[in-house]
Design an enzyme around this catalytic site. Sequence first.
Site, PDB file in Angstrom:
ATOM      1  N   ASP A   1       0.823  -1.216   0.000  1.00 21.92           N
ATOM      2  CA  ASP A   1       0.000   0.000   0.000  1.00 21.92           C
ATOM      3  C   ASP A   1       0.855   1.263   0.000  1.00 21.92           C
ATOM      4  O   ASP A   1       0.432   2.306   0.489  1.00 21.92           O
ATOM      5  CB  ASP A   1      -0.949   0.001   1.203  1.00 21.92           C
ATOM      6  CG  ASP A   1      -0.209   0.003   2.543  1.00 21.92           C
ATOM      7  OD1 ASP A   1       1.037  -0.039   2.540  1.00 21.92           O
ATOM      8  OD2 ASP A   1      -0.888   0.050   3.592  1.00 21.92           O
TER       9      ASP A   1
ATOM     10  N   HIS B   1     -22.691  16.421 -37.464  1.00 18.92           N
ATOM     11  CA  HIS B   1     -23.582  16.635 -36.328  1.00 18.92           C
ATOM     12  C   HIS B   1     -24.728  15.634 -36.266  1.00 18.92           C
ATOM     13  O   HIS B   1     -25.207  15.148 -37.266  1.00 18.92           O
ATOM     14  CB  HIS B   1     -24.174  18.061 -36.312  1.00 18.92           C
ATOM     15  CG  HIS B   1     -24.177  18.762 -37.616  1.00 18.92           C
ATOM     16  ND1 HIS B   1     -23.564  19.971 -37.821  1.00 18.92           N
ATOM     17  CD2 HIS B   1     -24.700  18.425 -38.802  1.00 18.92           C
ATOM     18  CE1 HIS B   1     -23.708  20.346 -39.070  1.00 18.92           C
ATOM     19  NE2 HIS B   1     -24.395  19.431 -39.682  1.00 18.92           N
TER      20      HIS B   1
END
Length: 455
Positions: free
Chosen positions: A103, A361
């Site tokens: 860790d 578009h």
Amino acid sequence: MYKCALVLAAGQGKRIKSDLPKVLHKVCGKEMVNHVIDTIRKAGIQDANIIIGKGAELVKERTEEKKVTYSLQSEQLGTGHAVQCASEFLKGKKGTVAVFAGDTPLIKESTIKNLFNTHIEAKNAATILTAIVDDPTGYGRIIRSGNEVLKIVEHKDCNEEELKVNEMNSAIYCFDIKLLYESLSKLSNNNEQGEYYLTDVIEILKSAGHNIGAVVTDFEETIGVNSRAQLAQAEEILKDRINLKHMENGVTLIDPKTTYIGIDVEIGKDTIIYPNNIFEGNTIIGERCTIYQNSRIKDSIIKDEVDIQSSVILDSSIGNNTTVGPFAYIRPESKIGEKARIGDFVEIKKSIIGDGTKVSHLTYIGDAEVGKECNFGCGTVVVNYDGKKKYKTIIGNHSFIGCNTNLVSPVQVGDNTYIAAGSTITSEVQEGDLAVARAKQRNIKGWVDKKGLKK
């Protein structure tokens, strides 16, 4: 000299409050334990053993590509017990072993190299990585006589004088393998926690007349993640490191604080990154690109001189000199060619878009192959799904697709074709044809007056 590493990754991490094993929580897109392993490998240590316990199978699954071996700690009885569980890995080996916590994702390659070199050159039995901190609460203390390291005392076992010591134990060590192996059987759990401490090996070795050394490093590198707050702290530190590296390599970050770049991301020089962007996974961004605000790019290849505005690109590739967005969605397995235009509110899914093609578009293209220099009018939809199966559409080069066209898959459109606006195409359009597939307009005279709707 032979070098190897042990990575302690057996704990659940109660304070992090998660069903996921603590070491599998990610920092800048990578599991903490994999950060540690990758840094170990960069430091030149190829032989690594991970001690697993809680969530063992999941930890193995997430680390299997690292080509490591595993030792099982079925019951968590302390760090000393964890290393005892790796006895078979250590047995018969000669050289140096480093012990890491799974860790601690911030440890640097240069620090690991320095730890090994100091340990080997001084011919120490053990060398401890330490840090000086203003508030060492919760950390084991390094107890010295002058410069000589005597022992490590865990915080809960410290007396009043030992609590005043501000040199803390990082829980990262180098040991002579043979001496460590012999010391493991001498560990006792006669302490407040009732656990077997790896730190007691230091006192065992010292009592036997062996040299104990220490290497002091920045506290930042030694931070162990035990809570969500510490996870966020580690994320912030590593993010700043990553961003600084890219800026030093010629990338402009308009606002580094709001730019998230994963640790494995590559970015070319003279690329400009605007605020609020996220780059994840194995993304590669080329040179002289401009990524405007609010984009997310994951596991994708962006070639040179690409402009992207407020768009999402996942597991895809974008060719040179192409523009994407704003508000485009490029879904996995898509390949956009060079000098193409993917405009606003366009979704591309598992499709190939040829060089120079413009999809400007409000269009959906899924499961399609589109040739070069095509033009899609607003509102085009590739209808690729019948409720059970998805089908493919092929559109040739230099085709013009009019506005509000539905292309019902499977269908093929040849080169140099035109499709009239408003058409629903259900069969092949051959090269050079104009396809018109819409109802003929009919005007009903006087209809408004007849219905009494005139205002």
